[in-house]
Design a protein around this motif. Structure first.
Motif, PDB file in Angstrom:
ATOM      1  N   UNK A   6       1.424   4.841   6.935  1.00 16.71           N
ATOM      2  CA  UNK A   6       1.137   4.569   8.342  1.00 16.71           C
ATOM      3  C   UNK A   6      -0.337   4.251   8.467  1.00 16.71           C
ATOM      4  N   UNK A   7      -0.643   3.123   9.105  1.00 12.60           N
ATOM      5  CA  UNK A   7      -2.026   2.700   9.329  1.00 12.60           C
ATOM      6  C   UNK A   7      -2.299   2.773  10.819  1.00 12.60           C
ATOM      7  N   UNK A   8      -3.354   3.487  11.187  1.00 12.52           N
ATOM      8  CA  UNK A   8      -3.673   3.695  12.597  1.00 12.52           C
ATOM      9  C   UNK A   8      -5.178   3.650  12.802  1.00 12.52           C
ATOM     10  N   UNK A   9      -5.613   3.670  14.050  1.00  9.93           N
ATOM     11  CA  UNK A   9      -7.039   3.628  14.376  1.00  9.93           C
ATOM     12  C   UNK A   9      -7.378   4.673  15.422  1.00  9.93           C
ATOM     13  N   UNK A  10      -7.992   4.227  16.508  1.00 10.78           N
ATOM     14  CA  UNK A  10      -8.225   4.993  17.724  1.00 10.78           C
ATOM     15  C   UNK A  10      -9.420   5.938  17.674  1.00 10.78           C
ATOM     16  N   UNK A  11      -9.608   6.687  16.582  1.00 13.89           N
ATOM     17  CA  UNK A  11     -10.677   7.683  16.547  1.00 13.89           C
ATOM     18  C   UNK A  11     -11.965   7.167  15.887  1.00 13.89           C
ATOM     19  N   UNK A  12     -11.955   5.926  15.409  1.00 15.31           N
ATOM     20  CA  UNK A  12     -13.172   5.257  14.935  1.00 15.31           C
ATOM     21  C   UNK A  12     -13.785   5.890  13.683  1.00 15.31           C
ATOM     22  N   UNK A  13     -13.012   6.667  12.944  1.00 17.02           N
ATOM     23  CA  UNK A  13     -13.528   7.305  11.736  1.00 17.02           C
ATOM     24  C   UNK A  13     -12.584   7.035  10.570  1.00 17.02           C
ATOM     25  N   UNK A  14     -13.089   6.419   9.497  1.00 16.35           N
ATOM     26  CA  UNK A  14     -12.215   6.052   8.387  1.00 16.35           C
ATOM     27  C   UNK A  14     -11.777   7.252   7.552  1.00 16.35           C
ATOM     28  N   UNK A  15     -10.495   7.238   7.152  1.00 15.19           N
ATOM     29  CA  UNK A  15     -10.006   8.235   6.207  1.00 15.19           C
ATOM     30  C   UNK A  15      -8.699   7.779   5.590  1.00 15.19           C
ATOM     31  N   UNK A  16      -8.392   8.360   4.446  1.00 15.03           N
ATOM     32  CA  UNK A  16      -7.085   8.221   3.803  1.00 15.03           C
ATOM     33  C   UNK A  16      -6.645   9.616   3.412  1.00 15.03           C
ATOM     34  N   UNK A  17      -5.424   9.990   3.758  1.00 13.54           N
ATOM     35  CA  UNK A  17      -4.912  11.301   3.356  1.00 13.54           C
ATOM     36  C   UNK A  17      -3.393  11.249   3.232  1.00 13.54           C
ATOM     37  N   UNK A  18      -2.852  12.241   2.523  1.00 13.87           N
ATOM     38  CA  UNK A  18      -1.413  12.442   2.460  1.00 13.87           C
ATOM     39  C   UNK A  18      -0.999  13.474   3.498  1.00 13.87           C
ATOM     40  N   UNK A  19       0.146  13.234   4.114  1.00 11.01           N
ATOM     41  CA  UNK A  19       0.714  14.202   5.049  1.00 11.01           C
ATOM     42  C   UNK A  19       2.219  14.225   4.820  1.00 11.01           C
ATOM     43  N   UNK A  20       2.709  15.284   4.194  1.00 11.67           N
ATOM     44  CA  UNK A  20       4.132  15.406   3.844  1.00 11.67           C
ATOM     45  C   UNK A  20       4.583  14.215   3.000  1.00 11.67           C
ATOM     46  N   UNK A  21       3.725  13.797   2.062  1.00 11.02           N
ATOM     47  CA  UNK A  21       4.085  12.730   1.146  1.00 11.02           C
ATOM     48  C   UNK A  21       3.910  11.332   1.688  1.00 11.02           C
ATOM     49  N   UNK A  22       3.542  11.212   2.947  1.00 11.58           N
ATOM     50  CA  UNK A  22       3.337   9.899   3.565  1.00 11.58           C
ATOM     51  C   UNK A  22       1.829   9.618   3.624  1.00 11.58           C
ATOM     52  N   UNK A  23       1.422   8.439   3.175  1.00 10.75           N
ATOM     53  CA  UNK A  23       0.018   8.081   3.192  1.00 10.75           C
ATOM     54  C   UNK A  23      -0.397   7.661   4.601  1.00 10.75           C
ATOM     55  N   UNK A  24      -1.528   8.196   5.057  1.00 11.18           N
ATOM     56  CA  UNK A  24      -2.074   7.862   6.372  1.00 11.18           C
ATOM     57  C   UNK A  24      -3.433   7.213   6.170  1.00 11.18           C
ATOM     58  N   UNK A  25      -3.636   6.063   6.792  1.00 12.17           N
ATOM     59  CA  UNK A  25      -4.871   5.293   6.629  1.00 12.17           C
ATOM     60  C   UNK A  25      -5.465   5.011   7.996  1.00 12.17           C
ATOM     61  N   UNK A  26      -6.743   5.341   8.160  1.00 16.50           N
ATOM     62  CA  UNK A  26      -7.508   4.919   9.335  1.00 16.50           C
ATOM     63  C   UNK A  26      -8.683   4.098   8.816  1.00 16.50           C
ATOM     64  N   UNK A  27      -8.756   2.809   9.156  1.00 14.30           N
ATOM     65  CA  UNK A  27      -9.830   1.976   8.628  1.00 14.30           C
ATOM     66  C   UNK A  27     -11.182   2.221   9.276  1.00 14.30           C
ATOM     67  N   UNK A  28     -11.225   3.020  10.350  1.00 16.86           N
ATOM     68  CA  UNK A  28     -12.463   3.165  11.103  1.00 16.86           C
ATOM     69  C   UNK A  28     -12.613   2.024  12.090  1.00 16.86           C
ATOM     70  N   UNK A  29     -13.791   1.897  12.673  1.00 15.55           N
ATOM     71  CA  UNK A  29     -14.027   0.928  13.744  1.00 15.55           C
ATOM     72  C   UNK A  29     -14.927  -0.210  13.279  1.00 15.55           C
ATOM     73  N   UNK A  30     -14.546  -1.424  13.658  1.00 14.58           N
ATOM     74  CA  UNK A  30     -15.396  -2.578  13.398  1.00 14.58           C
ATOM     75  C   UNK A  30     -16.620  -2.568  14.313  1.00 14.58           C
ATOM     76  N   UNK A  31     -16.404  -2.322  15.610  1.00 10.08           N
ATOM     77  CA  UNK A  31     -17.473  -2.515  16.573  1.00 10.08           C
ATOM     78  C   UNK A  31     -18.136  -1.280  17.135  1.00 10.08           C
TER      79      UNK A  31
END
Length: 253
Positions: free
Chosen positions: A155-180
């Motif tokens: 699952x790839x999501x944004x909203x909080x403007x802070x980049x991270x990658x983590x596992x949650x119950x075996x599902x990868x979660x990606x937040x790219x952070x904010x461009x602007x």
């Protein structure tokens, strides 16, 4: 099946940051550029939307809460918007911009080579304002992802403007952070997907960008806005403190 996707989130109407990311060789070469919401609510909304629409079908659009709020404000469905710059930005959008925002989906699924089905959304798959963080509890992730099909493993999501990658119950979660509107450190943050995940930062001339945005935007508070957001005055600790209570945690959690 797609091989490589560049993910740009939370551009917030900052043209110099967007231009810098779009000029990256890996972004130019990507099969698709996926925008995970909050695209235009900022100091250069029309310029950002016009640049992105000019890229044609390479761009895959997803709505964020700020995009929805711009549309609702302009169409008389809400009086107040939490972000002070949003009503100003909304008034500058043309009819074709509003029609575009009205068509945007809240989420979508793409199949990437080496990753399978990847769901893209703004905040969470079920809500465009819900908060999840890198240190959200596992039971929080279970609640948020409880209705997803088992074959969606990323699952790839944004909203909080802070980049991270983590596992949650075996599902990868990606937040790219904010461009602007980055929190924690300067630069335009984005992600490259396929066959793995890379968090990327595009560094650009922040001082020149501040000067350009201040010169080109007639938003009344543009000097303070550009200084605060382009120079990343908010730290990651500030952001986690502000967002933490919104992810359902308690003092004892």
């Amino acid at each position: 099946m797609l091989s490589r996707v560049a993910v740009l989130s939370d551009i917030h109407g900052v043209l110099p940051a967007l231009e810098a990311v779009l000029d990256e060789p890996e972004v130019r070469a990507a099969d698709r550029i996926v925008l995970t919401g909050d695209i235009a609510a900022g100091p250069q909304p029309t310029q950002v939307l016009d640049l992105l629409t000019g890229l044609g079908e390479r761009v895959v659009w997803i709505s964020g809460n700020a995009d929805r709020e711009l549309l609702e404000h302009r169409r008389g469905r809400r009086d107040a918007v939490p972000d002070p710059i949003a009503p100003w930005a909304a008034e500058r959008l043309r009819g074709d911009h509003l029609d575009l925002l009205a068509r945007l989906p809240r989420s979508l699924v793409l199949t990437l080579r080496g990753m399978g089905k990847v769901l893209f959304c703004h905040a969470t798959p079920r809500d465009d304002e819900e908060v999840v963080l890198v240190d959200s509890r596992l039971d929080r992730w279970q609640d948020v992802f409880g209705d997803l099909d088992a074959d969606i493993r990323t699952v790839v999501l944004g909203h909080t403007h802070m980049p991270f990658v983590r596992l949650a119950h075996g599902r990868l979660v990606v937040n790219p952070g904010s461009v602007g509107m980055p929190y924690g450190r300067t630069g335009a943050h984005w992600a490259l997907l396929g066959p793995g995940v890379e968090l990327r930062t595009t560094n650009f001339d922040v001082e020149a960008a501040v000067a350009r945005v201040t010169r080109d935007s007639d938003y009344p508070g543009i000097t303070e806005w550009a200084d605060y957001f382009l120079r990343a005055r908010a730290t990651d600790a500030d952001a986690l403190t502000a967002f933490g209570p919104r992810d359902g945690r308690t003092d004892t959690a």
